[in-house]
Scaffold this active site. Structure first.
Site, mmCIF file in Angstrom:
data_model
loop_
_atom_site.group_PDB
_atom_site.id
_atom_site.type_symbol
_atom_site.label_atom_id
_atom_site.label_comp_id
_atom_site.label_asym_id
_atom_site.label_seq_id
_atom_site.Cartn_x
_atom_site.Cartn_y
_atom_site.Cartn_z
ATOM 1 N N HIS A 69 63.413 25.406 39.933
ATOM 2 C CA HIS A 69 64.532 25.362 40.870
ATOM 3 C C HIS A 69 65.704 26.230 40.410
ATOM 4 O O HIS A 69 66.768 26.242 41.024
ATOM 5 C CB HIS A 69 64.988 23.904 41.030
ATOM 6 C CG HIS A 69 65.854 23.642 42.204
ATOM 7 N ND1 HIS A 69 67.190 23.321 42.090
ATOM 8 C CD2 HIS A 69 65.596 23.661 43.533
ATOM 9 C CE1 HIS A 69 67.711 23.128 43.279
ATOM 10 N NE2 HIS A 69 66.770 23.336 44.183
ATOM 11 N N ASP B 58 69.703 44.120 32.399
ATOM 12 C CA ASP B 58 69.877 44.778 31.098
ATOM 13 C C ASP B 58 70.339 43.813 30.012
ATOM 14 O O ASP B 58 70.946 44.239 29.015
ATOM 15 C CB ASP B 58 70.861 45.948 31.212
ATOM 16 C CG ASP B 58 70.313 47.090 32.060
ATOM 17 O OD1 ASP B 58 69.073 47.199 32.176
ATOM 18 O OD2 ASP B 58 71.118 47.867 32.612
ATOM 19 N N LYS C 254 76.476 23.215 44.021
ATOM 20 C CA LYS C 254 76.318 22.234 42.954
ATOM 21 C C LYS C 254 77.314 22.587 41.846
ATOM 22 O O LYS C 254 77.012 23.361 40.923
ATOM 23 C CB LYS C 254 74.897 22.274 42.375
ATOM 24 C CG LYS C 254 73.761 22.128 43.409
ATOM 25 C CD LYS C 254 73.216 23.460 43.820
ATOM 26 C CE LYS C 254 71.910 23.403 44.583
ATOM 27 N NZ LYS C 254 71.777 22.465 45.673
ATOM 28 N N ASP D 2 89.145 17.305 34.572
ATOM 29 C CA ASP D 2 90.370 17.347 33.768
ATOM 30 C C ASP D 2 90.976 18.741 33.661
ATOM 31 O O ASP D 2 91.676 19.052 32.680
ATOM 32 C CB ASP D 2 90.116 16.780 32.365
ATOM 33 C CG ASP D 2 90.128 15.259 32.350
ATOM 34 O OD1 ASP D 2 90.524 14.656 33.373
ATOM 35 O OD2 ASP D 2 89.747 14.671 31.324
#
Length: 379
Positions: free
Chosen positions: A120, A127, A299, A304
């Site tokens: 997935h 390079d 995703k 913080d």
């Protein structure tokens, strides 16, 4: 082959030994990837779950074939389950010098666990120095509307620096362990790996179970350490109980926990199952948002104002326990600030699910959610 210049990135900056570009959607990502391919001089390694023979697939095929004809070693690893490619398409790549390789073609005689474990990842390494990773596959679903695509909402990352070699390392391990064509070692250099703590590459690997939980553990540890805010965008949100409990505990200790999921989705069963979790999180004080409009596929997370991740990993069992996945984890306040701005922009497209509204759901909707949740390990 000439390509249009890439659109400006959502954000660009130097982080440690790296130059990073945060890319939003196919409109920014695809042109940047095609430009990098066009500049390749030695090697191209492309890994994707979905490769389709559509306008986008053809654009990338032409770019890869042009570089192969120029003497670049071009390796393409695609998942046999997720992709939809014809024999004639693959033959055309081979004739041009591109080396396509299917990850685990469907074999009904193989153990179920092996068949179910898919590649997935989404990665492009040029390079050994410039790399891309994130949520975008190669299909018209992600392409901009002006390019004939569906313009799915997704996030990708361009990386220049040592982490590019880390992505290449994971690609080559998988390529070799799954029977890819022999590689020309001299082209890759195999320079000493120089991980930079500011930009880490975390991948679920093939051979050993102890390597399968690195991404899950990175998320959990960051959530458990959070003191101020947790902003998560995840299209398929079905996390294991440990992460659910960690998020709930963070909200209870006063952390601003905001979770964005795909209210507009290509997999409605996942949304139904995700909704079975909302009540627990809302009761703890977390805030839930469902994206509306075009399909959300991103995703990402930012915690913080320091810890951020962009990658291929869904917060569900398939990604966290089974599939090959890869995430970049960035520890940098400037980059986290850009991630928070992107999250804030996306909130404008969301509908917040409040505890009061959640309590008013009809019985049939609750039953449908729990039924879907029972099958969560296979969604």
């Amino acid at each position: 082959m000439s390509q249009p210049p890439p659109a400006p990135a959502f954000a660009e900056m130097t982080v440690g030994a790296h130059r990073l570009a945060l890319l939003k959607d196919g409109a920014q990502t695809y042109p940047a990837m095609l430009e990098a391919i066009a500049r390749a001089r030695r090697t191209i390694c492309l890994e994707t779950y979905i490769l389709r023979v559509d306008r986008t697939g053809q654009r990338f095929a032409e770019a890869l074939m042009e570089r192969a004809a120029a003497g670049v070693e071009v390796n393409v690893l695609f998942d046999a389950w997720g992709s939809s490619v014809s024999s004639s398409f693959l033959d055309g790549l081979r004739r041009a010098g591109v080396r396509p390789h299917a990850f685990r073609p469907l074999d009904l005689s193989a153990p179920l666990g092996k068949v179910a474990r898919r590649d997935h990842r989404k990665a492009l390494i040029v390079d050994g120095a410039i790399a891309f990773t994130g949520g975008l596959n190669l299909s018209d679903d992600y392409a901009a509307l002006k390019d004939g695509g569906a313009d799915w909402r997704d996030t990708h990352l361009r990386i220049e620096g040592p982490a590019a070699a880390e992505l290449q390392y994971f690609f080559l391990r998988t390529w070799q362990r799954t029977g890819g064509a022999p590689i020309d070692d001299e082209r890759y250099g195999y320079a000493e790996r120089r991980p930079d703590p500011a930009v880490q590459i975390i991948s679920n690997d093939l051979p050993r179970r102890r390597h399968r939980h690195g991404i899950r553990d990175a998320y959990r540890h960051a959530i458990e350490r959070a003191r101020r805010r947790i902003f998560i965008t995840n299209a398929y949100f079905l996390p294991p109980l440990r992460i659910i409990h960690a998020l709930s505990a963070a909200a209870r200790r006063g952390v601003d926990v905001r979770i964005m999921v795909a209210g507009t989705t290509d997999v409605p069963a996942v949304l139904l199952a995700s909704r079975a979790i909302y009540g627990h999180l809302l009761d703890a004080g977390a805030r839930m948002f469902e994206w509306r409009g075009r399909v959300l596929h991103a995703k990402t997370a930012v915690i913080d104002g320091l810890w951020s991740t962009v990658g291929s990993t869904n917060l569900d069992s398939q990604s966290l326990r089974m599939n090959l996945e890869v995430n970049a984890v960035v520890s940098h306040r400037g980059f986290a600030g850009a991630m928070e701005r992107m999250f804030a922009d996306d909130l404008a497209h969301c509908h917040e699910i409040t505890a009061a509204r959640w309590a008013e759901r009809p019985l049939w909707e609750r039953a449908a959610s729990w039924t879907a949740y029972l099958a969560r390990d296979w969604l």
